[in-house]
Design an enzyme around this catalytic site. Structure first.
Site, PDB file in Angstrom:
ATOM      1  N   LYS A 159     -80.283 -46.865  -5.442  1.00  0.00           N
ATOM      2  CA  LYS A 159     -81.269 -45.795  -5.481  1.00  0.00           C
ATOM      3  C   LYS A 159     -82.478 -46.228  -6.287  1.00  0.00           C
ATOM      4  CE  LYS A 159     -77.732 -43.883  -6.091  1.00  0.00           C
ATOM      5  NZ  LYS A 159     -76.647 -43.252  -6.807  1.00  0.00           N
ATOM      6  N   GLU A 213     -67.203 -43.317   1.081  1.00  0.00           N
ATOM      7  CA  GLU A 213     -67.029 -42.660  -0.222  1.00  0.00           C
ATOM      8  C   GLU A 213     -67.262 -41.150  -0.077  1.00  0.00           C
ATOM      9  OE1 GLU A 213     -69.888 -41.966  -2.942  1.00  0.00           O
ATOM     10  OE2 GLU A 213     -71.415 -43.331  -2.145  1.00  0.00           O
TER      11      GLU A 213
END
Ligand code: PSU
Ligand code: MN
Length: 303
Positions: free
Chosen positions: A157, A23
Site C-alpha cells: 500500500k 486472505e
C-alpha cells in the site's frame, strides 16, 4: 490440530491441482460492508473461472479454516468484533476459541503448511513511514522471509514507506518479480516509482522460478509477484498524492497506532476520493486473483 481444510481444497492439494489461498483481512477490515461479502464471493469466482480452487483462510471459534463455505464467508464479512490476526495471533486465537480474519502473514503461514503454494492479496504490509520513531513494520515481511509461498500483489500500500519496504525484502532474501513491468507497482497506481530487478511476462515463467527455488533448496523464503493495476483502472496520481498526505496527517493527529493504522488509512482514502481509491483497490485485487490462479495452473503443470 485445530486446522480444518475444506474437502475441496484437501482433494485439490492431494491431487496437485491448482489452488489459490486468499486472505480474509482485506474482506473483514479492508473493504466497506456490505459490499465486502460480494467481493469475497467474486474473488472466489474469479479463481474458479480460471480452473483453480479458492481457499479463503480465516479463524472461526478457535478453528483455522482453509477454504470457507458460504455461511463461514458471511461470518467473516459481517460478524461484529471479528479480529485481525497476524501469524503471532494464531496460537492464542486457537487456544481461546476466538474468531478473526487472517492477514498476509497468518494466511501465508497456514496456506504453506496446508501444501498451498500460490496466494493472492491486494497489497502486502510493509515498513510504515516514520519507522525511525515507531518501528512499525508489518509482520508480513519477516514471515515471507521464511515461508515458501508465491504471493501475487499490487505492491505494498502506498501509505507505507515503499523504498524501505523493498530494502527490507532484499535483506530478508525475498524475491520480487515484476509482472509485465519493470517498476514496483504502487497499489492504487501502476508504479510506485521504484524499480524491480526482475521482470516476467508469463505465468509459466513464475512457475519456473518457483521450481528453481525448490531445486536450489535455499532458505524457505517467499516469491513476490508484483502485478500492477490496469492502466484504465488506476487512481489519478495527483488525487492519490493529495489525499494520501491528508490521510497521514489525520492518522498522526488522531494518534492511531498499531494494527489500526492500515484500516484507518484505507478507509480515509476511500471516503476522501469519492470511492475512486476503492475502485482501484478492487481492480488491483481482481487482477491479482486472476493472475494467481493462472500461476497456480502453471505450477501444477510443472510441480
Ligand atoms: N491490503 C489491502 N487491504 C488490507 C490489507 C492489505 O488492500 O486490509 C491487510 C493485509 O491483510 C495485510 C495487512 O497483511 O493489511 C497488514 O497489516 P499490518 O500493517 O497491521 O501488518
Ligand atoms: Mn503494523
Amino acid at each position: 490440530m485445530a486446522v480444518v481444510l475444506a474437502g475441496e481444497v484437501r482433494a485439490a492439494v492431494a491431487q496437485r491441482r491448482p489452488v489459490v489461498a486468499l486472505e480474509s483481512t482485506i474482506i473483514a477490515h479492508g473493504l466497506p460492508r456490505p459490499r465486502n461479502l460480494d467481493v469475497a464471493r467474486e474473488l472466489e469466482e474469479i479463481v474458479r473461472a480460471e480452473g483453480a480452487v479458492p481457499a479463503t483462510v480465516a479463524v472461526l471459534d478457535g478453528w483455522a479454516h482453509i477454504g470457507l463455505d458460504q455461511r463461514q464467508l458471511e461470518r467473516v464479512a459481517g460478524e461484529e468484533g471479528i479480529r485481525k490476526l497476524g501469524h503471532r495471533d494464531l496460537a492464542p486465537a486457537l487456544a481461546l476459541g476466538a474468531s478473526g480474519a487472517t492477514t498476509v502473514s497468518a494466511t501465508a503461514m497456514l496456506a504453506a503448511r496446508a501444501g498451498i503454494r500460490t496466494f493472492a492479496t491486494g497489497g502486502l504490509g510493509g515498513v510504515h513511514r516514520g519507522w525511525a520513531e515507531v518501528q512499525d513494520e508489518s509482520a508480513d515481511l519477516r514471515l515471507l522471509g521464511r515461508t515458501r509461498i508465491t504471493v501475487v500483489c499490487a505492491g505494498v500500500k502506498s501509505v507505507l514507506d515503499v523504498p524501505a519496504t523493498l530494502q527490507r525484502l532484499e535483506t530478508l532474501g525475498v524475491g520480487v518479480l515484476g509482472f509485465r513491468t519493470d517498476s514496483f507497482p504502487g497499489f492504487y497506481l501502476r508504479s510506485s516509482g521504484e524499480p524491480v530487478d526482475w521482470t516476467v511476462r508469463e505465468p509459466r515463467e513464475v512457475a519456473a522460478a518457483m521450481r528453481a527455488q525448490d531445486t536450489l533448496g535455499g532458505p524457505d523464503s517467499a516469491l513476490i509477484v508484483a502485478n500492477p493495476v490496469a492502466a484504465a483502472e488506476e487512481l489519478d496520481p495527483r488525487l492519490h498524492d493529495r489525499v494520501l498526505t491528508e490521510a497521514l496527517a489525520a492518522c498522526a493527529r488522531e494518534r492511531i497506532t498499531g494494527q489500526a493504522v492500515t484500516p484507518f488509512l484505507l478507509e480515509y482514502l476511500a471516503s476522501h476520493t469519492d470511492g475512486a481509491s476503492l475502485a482501484a483497490n478492487l481492480a488491483a485485487v481482481r487482477g491479482n486473483v486472476r493472475l494467481a490462479a493462472q500461476i497456480a495452473a502453471a505450477w501444477s503443470a510443472v510441480a
